[in-house]
Structure formats: structure tokens, C-alpha cells
Design a protein around this motif. Structure first.
Motif, short mmCIF file in Angstrom:
data_model
loop_
_atom_site.label_atom_id
_atom_site.label_comp_id
_atom_site.label_asym_id
_atom_site.label_seq_id
_atom_site.Cartn_x
_atom_site.Cartn_y
_atom_site.Cartn_z
N MET A 1 30.09 60.27 30.73
CA MET A 1 30.05 59.19 29.74
C MET A 1 29.99 57.83 30.42
SD MET A 1 32.44 60.14 26.46
CE MET A 1 33.93 60.52 27.38
N ILE A 2 30.80 57.65 31.45
CA ILE A 2 30.82 56.38 32.17
C ILE A 2 29.56 56.21 33.00
CG2 ILE A 2 32.13 54.93 33.76
CD1 ILE A 2 34.59 56.60 33.03
N LEU A 3 29.18 57.27 33.71
CA LEU A 3 28.00 57.18 34.56
C LEU A 3 26.73 56.93 33.75
CD1 LEU A 3 28.77 60.07 37.08
CD2 LEU A 3 28.79 57.62 37.54
N GLN A 4 26.66 57.49 32.56
CA GLN A 4 25.50 57.27 31.71
C GLN A 4 25.38 55.79 31.35
OE1 GLN A 4 23.21 59.68 31.03
NE2 GLN A 4 24.05 61.21 29.66
N ILE A 5 26.51 55.19 30.97
CA ILE A 5 26.48 53.77 30.60
C ILE A 5 26.14 52.91 31.81
CG2 ILE A 5 27.88 51.84 29.76
CD1 ILE A 5 29.52 53.88 28.17
N LEU A 6 26.75 53.21 32.95
CA LEU A 6 26.52 52.42 34.15
C LEU A 6 25.11 52.58 34.69
CD1 LEU A 6 29.89 52.93 36.07
CD2 LEU A 6 29.21 51.06 34.57
N SER A 7 24.48 53.71 34.42
CA SER A 7 23.11 53.91 34.88
C SER A 7 22.10 53.18 34.01
CB SER A 7 22.78 55.41 34.90
OG SER A 7 22.70 55.94 33.58
N LEU A 8 22.50 52.86 32.79
CA LEU A 8 21.59 52.18 31.86
C LEU A 8 21.80 50.67 31.82
CD1 LEU A 8 21.51 54.38 28.62
CD2 LEU A 8 19.63 53.89 30.15
N ALA A 9 23.05 50.26 31.70
CA ALA A 9 23.37 48.87 31.39
C ALA A 9 22.74 47.84 32.33
CB ALA A 9 24.89 48.68 31.35
N PRO A 10 22.81 48.02 33.66
CA PRO A 10 22.25 46.97 34.53
C PRO A 10 20.77 46.72 34.29
CG PRO A 10 23.64 48.47 35.78
CD PRO A 10 23.46 49.09 34.44
N PHE A 11 20.00 47.78 34.06
CA PHE A 11 18.55 47.63 33.86
C PHE A 11 18.24 47.02 32.49
CE2 PHE A 11 19.15 51.18 36.82
CZ PHE A 11 18.38 50.75 37.89
N LEU A 12 18.93 47.51 31.45
CA LEU A 12 18.66 47.01 30.11
C LEU A 12 19.10 45.56 29.96
CD1 LEU A 12 19.68 50.13 27.97
CD2 LEU A 12 17.39 49.36 28.58
N ILE A 13 20.26 45.24 30.52
CA ILE A 13 20.75 43.86 30.45
C ILE A 13 19.85 42.94 31.28
CG2 ILE A 13 22.63 42.33 31.13
CD1 ILE A 13 24.56 44.61 30.45
N GLY A 14 19.47 43.40 32.47
CA GLY A 14 18.62 42.59 33.33
C GLY A 14 17.30 42.22 32.66
N PHE A 15 16.66 43.21 32.06
CA PHE A 15 15.40 42.91 31.38
C PHE A 15 15.63 42.08 30.13
CE2 PHE A 15 11.91 43.70 28.46
CZ PHE A 15 10.80 43.53 29.28
N GLY A 16 16.74 42.34 29.42
CA GLY A 16 17.01 41.61 28.19
C GLY A 16 17.15 40.12 28.40
N THR A 17 17.66 39.71 29.58
CA THR A 17 17.85 38.28 29.85
C THR A 17 16.54 37.53 30.03
OG1 THR A 17 18.09 38.74 32.22
CG2 THR A 17 20.11 38.65 30.91
N VAL A 18 15.47 38.27 30.33
CA VAL A 18 14.17 37.60 30.57
C VAL A 18 13.09 38.10 29.62
CG1 VAL A 18 14.66 37.10 32.99
CG2 VAL A 18 13.61 39.28 32.37
N ALA A 19 13.46 38.96 28.66
CA ALA A 19 12.46 39.59 27.79
C ALA A 19 11.67 38.57 26.99
CB ALA A 19 13.15 40.58 26.85
#
Length: 471
Positions: free
Chosen positions: A291-309
Motif C-alpha cells: 500500500m505504501i510502496l504503491q503510493i510512493l511509486s506513483l506520487a513523485p511522478f504524478l505530482i511532478g508532472f502536475g506542477t507543470v501540466a
């Protein structure tokens, strides 16, 4: 297989799949970028509508038989593969005929007669599943992710190579459709080369009943869930138009591409849980960590792109696609929450608890479709975003199903989740105050990484990978 041997197999073979998905992210993102620019918003919206409906029919034809073949704790007989091939082929022929008849109604529903012929041509891809499903089951059972990575990489190259060439030659919507058909044919050819599986017509009512007893429950719940994928090609296309379908499809494709690490967890988790399903302690530990690893594997990429989308999407795709950046945060949140509960669903499937999954899917899809149907005519494309958020309440149902037999710990995953969600909306807040959201988020994420021993996992991965290469 011992726990150490199983982990070595998962890490060694899964590394190839992870590399493939990482390369696939680059190919998919840039291939999608150029394809959308070449064929335009309207053509891509029509293509997304056609493929969305066709994909649902394809999954309905295959019936989840691949999961029945994978989950078997005994060696699967060759006749089971032949029966799966024969049954899927018969269902695909029937689906093709029904789909052909439906094509005449589709144009009237969407007020677009041009969509009928592309939809009919795409129906021919249904027949590929008869061979692909049993062949892929052989690879998944053996955890042969190196071969799966090879297969998926080269078929992806074929799709984008063909589609981009034809799009450059002004084939319009036919560019991705022809590329899609060639990808399916090449998948069959490469599967044959890798597995050497030679299909044969075979029929056994007793064996079929045993197979269908599992797959009907599996398919009923999965097909209910997949109904949410029809909201974009059917409801958004009707109430908002093909431009809205294209923008939502772009946002979904970007999120899916950014989830390349998470896809490794999803692909491996079913086979892994099937191996340890009889050991309650190992299952609990696996899900609590995942559960934790799933969130940590997604969040950095999704947040990173979201800031410049809101800068990247209009710049690379054009102003006609700018709405995709506004829908992106809502879709990203939906994927993060789904990832957190992905192993819950897989575990219920492995234990054949179809009714529990069915209840969850019914609640989720009912909320999602109802919300979309009521709000799309009212607030346009943002009705889709509203539906994504309201449907998150349904995950409480899957939690109630799991806690009957397993003890799971949600505190740390929920802290990570509640930290990530506000940051996805970072670009919509005033600068520089929006940056304050990063401070607690960074602290919690670092704590989570150390809490689950992520660096230990990396060290183990490197050691086992080197040991595997030396064998």
C-alpha cells in the motif's frame, strides 16, 4: 518455492519488466505527443471513442480466462489452453456480429455517422485474443517477465512506428487504427515465437464448466468496473463532444504513462499473491508494505508532472488540448487511490471472493456513472472530474471485505495519501504560498521511505540482480 527464492525470481524477472515499462513510458509519451499533433483533436477524439468501446468488447470476449489459467495451484493441462482458445474464438465471432449491428446505432447516439466504418474495422482485432490469452497465461505462470517485456516493447514500437508514419502521410484517423491492427497481429506472431504454443480446437463440457464457474464471477465484476471506461466515449462524446473525449483521453494516457513503476507492482502482485495465498502472515505483510510502496511509486511522478501540466500540455499539444491539464489532477488522484487498494482486489480474486469484488465494483461504477450523467450536461467536462472524486467513497466497501480475514494497517498509507492529494492541485494555488504545501509533504514522504525500508529494498534489488546475472 521458498520465500527467498520467490523474492529472487520476482526481483530478477521483474527488473526486465520495469526497464521495459520505463522505456515504454518514453516511447508512449512522445509517440502519443506526435500522434495527437499530427491527426488533431477531432480525429483523436474519434479514435479514443472507437477504441474505448472496442476495448470493452475485447475484454468481455476474453472473460478473464487468463486469470483462471494463472491462479491454478497445479500445473495447467495443455487441453485447458486449447479449450480457452476455442471458447474465446467462438465468443469473439459472436461479438463481432453483434458489434457490426451496433455500429448502425452508434452514429445516431453520437450524432456522427463518420464513426461507423472505423468502429467496424477495429472489431477485427477481437480475434487476436483467442491466441494471445492462453499464450500470455503460459508466460505469467512461469513469471517470465523478461519475455513479456520483450513482447510488449516490440509491439509498442510497431504500433507507434506505423501510426506516426501514416499520420505523417495524412491518413488521419486511419493512422492509429491501422497501427492498432498491426500491433495485434504482431503480438500473436511474437507470442507464437516465444511460447511455441500451437492452438488446437478442443471442447470438454466438464472442464468448461469448471473454468466458467470462476471466470463468470471474475468477468462480471471486472466488466462492471470497466463500464467506467465507457463514460468518456459514450457520455462525454454525447454531452461535451469529441474535443472533450480527446482531452480526457490525453489526461488518462499521461497518468498511465507516469505510472510505469506502479504497473510493475500490478503485473507481479497477482502472480505473487497466488504463490503465497495460503500463508496469512506473508499476505498481510505483503499488502501492508505494498500500500505504501504503491503510493510512493506513483506520487513523485504524478505530482511532478502536475506542477507543470498547465504549461507543458498547451505548449506541446496546442491550445485545443489545454482542458486536459485542468482534468489531470482529478484523474491522478483516482489512480493513486486505486493503486493503494489494488492488492486488496487481487487477493479477493485469488480467493475467488467474486461477490465481494462485485459489490465494490457495483457501488463504484454506480456512483461514477450517475455523477457523470447528471453533471456532464450541467458543468461540461468538469462533470467527469466531479464523478472521479465522488467515486472515491466506494473504496470503503473493499476495505470492509478485506478486514474480515486480514489485519491491515492504514495509518501511514493514509498520511501519505492525504499529503499527496493537495500537492496535485499545486499549480491552481497562488504563488508563492502554494509552495508551503511542499514542506510537510516532503517531511512525511521522507519518513515514509525510511519507515518501509525503501533503501533496503533497493540494496536487495541490486544484490539479487547482480547474483542473477552471474548465474
Amino acid at each position: 518455492m521458498s520465500e527467498q527464492g520467490l523474492r529472487h525470481k520476482i526481483i530478477h524477472e521483474g527488473s526486465f519488466l520495469m526497464v521495459r515499462i520505463g522505456l515504454g513510458f518514453v516511447i508512449s509519451f512522445f509517440g502519443m505527443l506526435f500522434l495527437m499533433r499530427l491527426i488533431g483533436v477531432q480525429n483523436y477524439g474519434m479514435y479514443a471513442t472507437v477504441t474505448g468501446i472496442n476495448s470493452y468488447i475485447y475484454e468481455l470476449c476474453t472473460l478473464g480466462i487468463i486469470y483462471y489459467l494463472i491462479r491454478s495451484e497445479k500445473e495447467t493441462e495443455q487441453n485447458q489452453y486449447h479449450l480457452a482458445f476455442t471458447f474465446i474464438l467462438v465468443i469473439s465471432i459472436a461479438a463481432f456480429l453483434i458489434g457490426f449491428g451496433m455500429s448502425f446505432l452508434l452514429g445516431d447516439w453520437l450524432h456522427n455517422e463518420e464513426i461507423q466504418l472505423p468502429f467496424i474495422i477495429m472489431l477485427f482485432s477481437l480475434f487476436n485474443g483467442a491466441y494471445i490469452m492462453p499464450a500470455m497465461a503460459m508466460l505469467e505462470r512461469g513469471l517470465d517477465y523478461r519475455k513479456i517485456a520483450f513482447l510488449e516493447f516490440y509491439t509498442q514500437i510497431i504500433y507507434y512506428g506505423t501510426s506516426l508514419l501514416l499520420a505523417y502521410l495524412q491518413f488521419g484517423i486511419w493512422a492509429p487504427i491501422i497501427g492498432n491492427l498491426l500491433q495485434g497481429i504482431s503480438t500473436v506472431a511474437i507470442c507464437y515465437f516465444i511460447t511455441k504454443y500451437r492452438p488446437a480446437f478442443y471442447w470438454n463440457w466438464d472442464m468448461l464448466k469448471s473454468m466458467l464457474k470462476y471466470v463468470f464471477g471474475n468477468t462480471a465484476s471486472k466488466r462492471i468496473w470497466a463500464l467506467r471506461n465507457l463514460v468518456n466515449p459514450l457520455l462525454v462524446a454525447k454531452f461535451v463532444g469529441l474535443d472533450g473525449v480527446a482531452c480526457i483521453s490525453l489526461a488518462i494516457r499521461v497518468v498511465e504513462a507516469l505510472c510505469f513503476v506502479n504497473k510493475v507492482f500490478q503485473r507481479i502482485s497477482f502472480s505473487l499473491l497466488s504463490k503465497i495465498q495460503s500463508d496469512k502472515r506473508r499476505v498481510e505483510n505483503a499488502i501492508n508494505e505494498a500500500m505504501i510502496l504503491q503510493i510512493l511509486s506513483l506520487a513523485p511522478f504524478l505530482i511532478g508532472f502536475g506542477t507543470v501540466a498547465h504549461w507543458i500540455i498547451p505548449y506541446f499539444f496546442g491550445e485545443g488540448w489545454s482542458t486536459a491539464s485542468q482534468i489531470y489532477p482529478f484523474i491522478a488522484i483516482g489512480y493513486i487511490v486505486f493503486a493503494m487498494f489494488n492488492l486488496h482486489v487481487n487477493l479477493l480474486y485469488i480467493h475467488a471472493s467474486m461477490w465481494e469484488v462485485f459489490k465494490f465494483n457495483i457501488v463504484h461504477v454506480a456512483i461514477f456513472i450517475t455523477s457523470a450523467y447528471l453533471t456532464l450536461p450541467w458543468i461540461g467536462i468538469y462533470g467527469y472530474a466531479f464523478a472521479e472524486m465522488t467515486a472515491l467513497a466506494s473504496y470503503f466497501v473493499i476495505h470492509l471485505s478485506i478486514r474480515k480475514n486480514y489485519q491491515l494497517h492504514y495509518r501511514l498509507p493514509l498520511i501519505c495519501l492525504s499529503t499527496c492529494i493537495p500537492i496535485v492541485f499545486l499549480p491552481t494555488l497562488a504563488f508563492p504560498w502554494a509552495l508551503l504545501l511542499l514542506v510537510p509533504a516532503l517531511a512525511i514522504m521522507i519518513f515514509a521511505y525510511y519507515k518501509v525500508g525503501i533503501f533496503t529494498y533497493v540494496q536487495q534489488f541490486r544484490k539479487m540482480k547482480l547474483a542473477g546475472d552471474n548465474q
